[in-house]
Design a protein around this motif. Structure first.
Motif, PDB file in Angstrom:
ATOM      1  N   SER A 125      -0.908  -5.900  10.654  1.00 53.35           N
ATOM      2  CA  SER A 125      -0.838  -5.478   9.255  1.00 53.35           C
ATOM      3  C   SER A 125       0.549  -5.725   8.658  1.00 53.35           C
ATOM      4  CB  SER A 125      -1.183  -3.992   9.132  1.00 53.35           C
ATOM      5  OG  SER A 125      -0.194  -3.183   9.772  1.00 53.35           O
ATOM      6  N   ILE A 126       1.523  -6.007   9.517  1.00 52.00           N
ATOM      7  CA  ILE A 126       2.890  -6.269   9.062  1.00 52.00           C
ATOM      8  C   ILE A 126       3.112  -7.777   8.997  1.00 52.00           C
ATOM      9  CG2 ILE A 126       5.341  -6.034   9.620  1.00 52.00           C
ATOM     10  CD1 ILE A 126       4.705  -3.411  10.986  1.00 52.00           C
ATOM     11  N   ARG A 127       3.625  -8.231   7.878  1.00 52.47           N
ATOM     12  CA  ARG A 127       3.925  -9.649   7.711  1.00 52.47           C
ATOM     13  C   ARG A 127       5.412  -9.844   7.431  1.00 52.47           C
ATOM     14  NH1 ARG A 127      -0.391 -13.106   7.050  1.00 52.47           N
ATOM     15  NH2 ARG A 127      -2.437 -12.111   6.805  1.00 52.47           N
TER      16      ARG A 127
ATOM     17  N   GLY B 108       8.631  -6.897  14.424  1.00 52.33           N
ATOM     18  CA  GLY B 108       7.927  -6.468  13.222  1.00 52.33           C
ATOM     19  C   GLY B 108       8.808  -6.337  11.997  1.00 52.33           C
ATOM     20  N   ILE B 109       9.771  -7.225  11.860  1.00 50.40           N
ATOM     21  CA  ILE B 109      10.670  -7.194  10.698  1.00 50.40           C
ATOM     22  C   ILE B 109       9.937  -7.778   9.492  1.00 50.40           C
ATOM     23  CG2 ILE B 109      12.824  -8.145   9.769  1.00 50.40           C
ATOM     24  CD1 ILE B 109      13.904  -7.984  12.675  1.00 50.40           C
ATOM     25  N   ARG B 110      10.105  -7.153   8.348  1.00 52.50           N
ATOM     26  CA  ARG B 110       9.323  -7.514   7.162  1.00 52.50           C
ATOM     27  C   ARG B 110      10.010  -8.528   6.250  1.00 52.50           C
ATOM     28  NH1 ARG B 110       5.172  -3.793   6.005  1.00 52.50           N
ATOM     29  NH2 ARG B 110       5.131  -1.979   7.378  1.00 52.50           N
TER      30      ARG B 110
ATOM     31  N   GLY C 111       4.981 -15.116   5.698  1.00 51.93           N
ATOM     32  CA  GLY C 111       3.636 -14.563   5.853  1.00 51.93           C
ATOM     33  C   GLY C 111       3.178 -14.418   7.289  1.00 51.93           C
ATOM     34  N   ARG C 112       4.033 -14.735   8.241  1.00 54.91           N
ATOM     35  CA  ARG C 112       3.664 -14.642   9.656  1.00 54.91           C
ATOM     36  C   ARG C 112       3.451 -13.186  10.053  1.00 54.91           C
ATOM     37  NH1 ARG C 112       7.502 -16.697  14.694  1.00 54.91           N
ATOM     38  NH2 ARG C 112       5.916 -16.569  16.355  1.00 54.91           N
TER      39      ARG C 112
ATOM     40  N   ASP D  73       7.182  -5.846  -0.285  1.00 54.44           N
ATOM     41  CA  ASP D  73       5.727  -5.927  -0.450  1.00 54.44           C
ATOM     42  C   ASP D  73       5.088  -4.568  -0.709  1.00 54.44           C
ATOM     43  OD1 ASP D  73       6.099  -4.768   1.986  1.00 54.44           O
ATOM     44  OD2 ASP D  73       4.751  -6.101   3.101  1.00 54.44           O
ATOM     45  N   ASP D  74       5.920  -3.574  -1.018  1.00 49.70           N
ATOM     46  CA  ASP D  74       5.374  -2.231  -1.248  1.00 49.70           C
ATOM     47  C   ASP D  74       5.794  -1.672  -2.602  1.00 49.70           C
ATOM     48  OD1 ASP D  74       8.041  -1.982  -0.689  1.00 49.70           O
ATOM     49  OD2 ASP D  74       7.830  -0.413   0.826  1.00 49.70           O
TER      50      ASP D  74
END
Length: 432
Positions: A182-184, A120-122, A174-175, A248-249
């Motif tokens: 919810s995590i990309r 789940g690395i962003r 975007g994967r 993205d935040d």
């Protein structure tokens, strides 16, 4: 992009593949300096010239191989952002090991992407190369609109494998994460120019070592051939800005991050005449250094806010100062041609004095007899030469103990082999 200097860094966990390398180590240290919660280095090497600095600064070092999924997963678990720098086959003898280049650059990158998906690395910033678009034809002030150089036309495995890897990275933008949709993962690629700076191990050491041996006697490419370089601190800045561009935040920012799925050329912004003063260069390297190719960092400036923090003049001065200091700490000596003349001369006298005149040795003996008239005189000359070299070597050892103690043993053996041709370099150092 207008963010604070430490946006997306403070309190964040990072992993850097190739973290024991020249750029990787500088990046790890800068991330910690900017307040990163944790920085992990994943490298095949157990240690490097930068290992102690990394450990002292608090970097967690993982020895592992990016070709092994378990090693990558172990280093990435719990990480928020990854910088993928590890690669193989850029220059020198590595270039001919095509199989390993593919394994590291392509398979290793696939493992990095899979680990990012698994954990789940962003954010993933990939260090690519100019060679994804350059294949031997001139490029003047190129930009990111240039198409990829055809995969099948690459003459070296490095350029081909890095191009494939970059495209894999950007296509993974975007994967969704495996465990949380919810995590990309947002990705981008940095394409740096040739990298230089204090401690750089690929370009300048090859040039300087061969120049020291007297092998820097020609250049490749005409005087109008130009290319660009990037100072290590400027590249580290670009990498950090790229990681910020994947956030993205950010409040008041809608849509995908500005750098998501993008590639950026990075350089100092000054173009140099590039020449390689060495005969020991592989064919695949010739077209890279003999053809004009330089690029614009305009896109990186507009989207990431990248502006070189170190000017080319400052970077070059720091690099030269580093190598001058290093040269003062190393054994100095004559060119390889002096070595050949002295060693072959001593071997000739030895063979004429001590070995039976069989085959080519008879010619050597005849030549020496023309000069010295008798075998007895040849043997006396040999004894005197050895005694003189030994005396000079002892003198060199005692003198080096005063002026260059760390290299005293080296000065002894070099002077024993070369005599006055070595001793005069020690005299020069004593005068400094």
């Amino acid at each position: 992009m207008h963010l604070s200097a430490n946006e997306g860094i403070e309190g964040v966990r990072f992993a850097v593949t190739g973290g024991q390398g020249f750029v990787g180590a500088a990046l790890c240290l800068e991330l910690l300096h900017r307040g990163a919660r944790e920085v992990r280095s994943l490298d095949l090497r157990a240690e490097s010239p930068w290992s102690q600095r990394l450990i002292d600064a608090g970097v967690r070092t993982f020895q592992g191989d990016i070709r092994k999924k378990d090693d990558v997963g172990r280093a990435f678990r719990g990480v928020d952002c990854v910088f993928h720098l590890a690669s193989y086959g850029m220059s020198g003898k590595e270039m001919v090991q095509t199989g390993r280049a593919d394994e590291v650059n392509i398979n290793g990158t696939c493992n990095v992407l899979d680990a990012c998906h698994e954990h789940g690395i962003r954010r993933l910033v990939y260090v690519s190369t100019y060679n994804v678009v350059f294949g031997g034809k001139p490029i003047v002030n190129g930009n990111e609109a240039l198409p990829y150089f055809p995969i099948e036309d690459h003459v070296d495995a490095y350029g081909r494998s890095k191009s494939i890897a970059e495209q894999l990275v950007l296509k993974s933008n975007g994967r969704q994460a495996k465990g949380d949709k919810s995590i990309r993962l947002y990705t981008c690629a940095i394409r740096p120019a040739a990298i230089y700076g204090p401690g750089e191990q690929r370009h300048l050491p090859r040039i300087l070592s061969l120049a020291k041996l007297g092998l820097a006697f020609f250049k490749i490419g005409g005087p109008d051939v130009k290319t660009d370089w990037v100072y290590v601190d400027n590249l580290v800045l670009a990498l950090i800005l790229a990681s910020m561009g994947l956030l993205d935040d950010i409040p008041d920012r809608k849509g995908t991050p500005v750098a998501a799925g993008q590639a950026y050329f990075i350089c100092d912004g000054k173009f140099y005449s590039k020449w390689i003063p060495q005969p020991l260069i592989l064919p695949a390297e010739v077209y890279k250094v003999g053809v004009t190719h330089y690029f614009s960092y305009l896109k990186a400036r507009e989207e990431l806010g990248y502006v070189p923090m170190v000017s080319p003049q400052e970077g070059l001065a720091a690099t030269i100062s580093y190598w001058q200091d290093r040269k003062r700490r190393e054994l100095d000596g004559p060119t390889i041609f002096t070595w050949l003349v002295v060693i072959l001369g001593m071997l000739g006298v030895f063979s004429a004095a001590c070995l039976p005149p069989v085959g080519p040795l008879k010619w050597i003996l005849d030549i020496h007899l023309l000069v010295f008239r008798s075998v007895l005189v040849i043997r006396l000359v040999l004894v005197m030469a050895v005694a003189l070299h030994f005396g000079e070597a002892m003198y060199a050892w005692f003198l080096a103990k005063k002026v260059d103690p760390r290299n005293a043993t080296g000065w002894f053996w070099q002077t024993f082999a070369l005599g006055i041709f070595s001793l005069r370099y020690l005299f020069k150092r004593a005068r400094e």
